[in-house]
Design an enzyme around this catalytic site. Structure first.
Site, PDB file in Angstrom:
ATOM      1  N   HIS A  63      10.412  26.290 108.313  1.00 51.71           N
ATOM      2  CA  HIS A  63      10.213  25.849 106.942  1.00 51.71           C
ATOM      3  C   HIS A  63      11.222  24.787 106.547  1.00 51.71           C
ATOM      4  CE1 HIS A  63       8.753  30.241 106.316  1.00 51.71           C
ATOM      5  NE2 HIS A  63       7.771  29.490 106.781  1.00 51.71           N
ATOM      6  N   LYS A  72      20.903  25.412 102.421  1.00 49.05           N
ATOM      7  CA  LYS A  72      20.905  26.871 102.404  1.00 49.05           C
ATOM      8  C   LYS A  72      22.145  27.415 103.084  1.00 49.05           C
ATOM      9  CE  LYS A  72      16.022  27.042 103.658  1.00 49.05           C
ATOM     10  NZ  LYS A  72      15.066  27.583 104.607  1.00 49.05           N
ATOM     11  N   TYR A 132      19.601  34.508 101.752  1.00 51.13           N
ATOM     12  CA  TYR A 132      19.600  33.052 101.597  1.00 51.13           C
ATOM     13  C   TYR A 132      20.265  32.712 100.275  1.00 51.13           C
ATOM     14  CZ  TYR A 132      15.355  33.824 104.409  1.00 51.13           C
ATOM     15  OH  TYR A 132      14.454  34.243 105.332  1.00 51.13           O
ATOM     16  N   ASP A 168       2.400  30.188 108.322  1.00 48.85           N
ATOM     17  CA  ASP A 168       3.158  29.863 109.523  1.00 48.85           C
ATOM     18  C   ASP A 168       2.253  29.778 110.749  1.00 48.85           C
ATOM     19  OD1 ASP A 168       5.393  29.846 107.921  1.00 48.85           O
ATOM     20  OD2 ASP A 168       6.237  31.701 108.720  1.00 48.85           O
TER      21      ASP A 168
END
Length: 183
Positions: A63, A72, A132, A168
């Protein structure tokens, strides 16, 4: 807390905490604004925390976000994951490099992923909780997904994939994503 640059991805860092262990278990600091600031990152830039729980073999990714991208801080807080970063910043000296890491609840290492890099992981344990810390609010309209099994990337996923999202599973190749971004 020790900070190590990731040579394969310019601007990426590993933050390794110092756990204090005793008969009760362990304690460690997983985020320290001063340490983050010491490598040129703004600790106040992170605006959203998220958590995913995955079971062994689950694959999430690859992603990234279009537009300004998304930086991140990623940490496996319980269990372990095989973590992957792909540098897709055209002006980066490590453009198209791929880096792999094993992140685990045992070490509590945090990986900083710069904006413009794709990210994915596979759970290696029966339960893997992944945290995250993201520098922009999530906007689903900016979500981009790249095929986890793209032969150009040749990522050596350690386990057979037991589950993944429909998005995905149907993701385009890296070449298709890059072509779309150019247009």
């Amino acid at each position: 807390m020790k900070v190590t640059e990731v040579p394969a991805v310019a601007g990426a860092f590993l933050f390794e905490p110092t756990p204090y262990a005793d008969e009760r278990g362990f304690f460690c600091r997983t985020f320290d604004a001063d340490v983050v600031r010491s490598v040129g990152l703004d600790p106040d830039a992170f605006v959203q925390d998220s958590l995913s729980r995955s079971v062994r073999g689950v694959l999430r990714g690859l992603h990234l976000r279009s537009g300004a991208g998304e930086a991140k801080l990623v940490r496996c807080s319980y269990g372990s994951i095989f973590d992957v970063v792909v540098d897709l910043r055209r002006d980066s000296p490590t453009y198209r490099n791929v880096a792999f890491f094993e992140l685990s609840g045992e070490t509590q290492v945090t990986l900083y992923i710069p904006a413009g890099c794709a990210h994915g992981f596979q759970a290696l344990t029966e339960i893997a909780d992944t945290s995250y810390r993201i520098d922009r609010p999530h906007d689903p309209a900016e979500d981009v997904t790249i095929a986890f099994d793209d032969p150009e990337l040749a990522i050596p996923w350690p386990l057979p994939v037991t589950s993944m999202s429909q998005r995905d599973r149907e993701a385009p190749s890296l070449a298709e994503v890059l072509k779309h971004q150019e247009g």
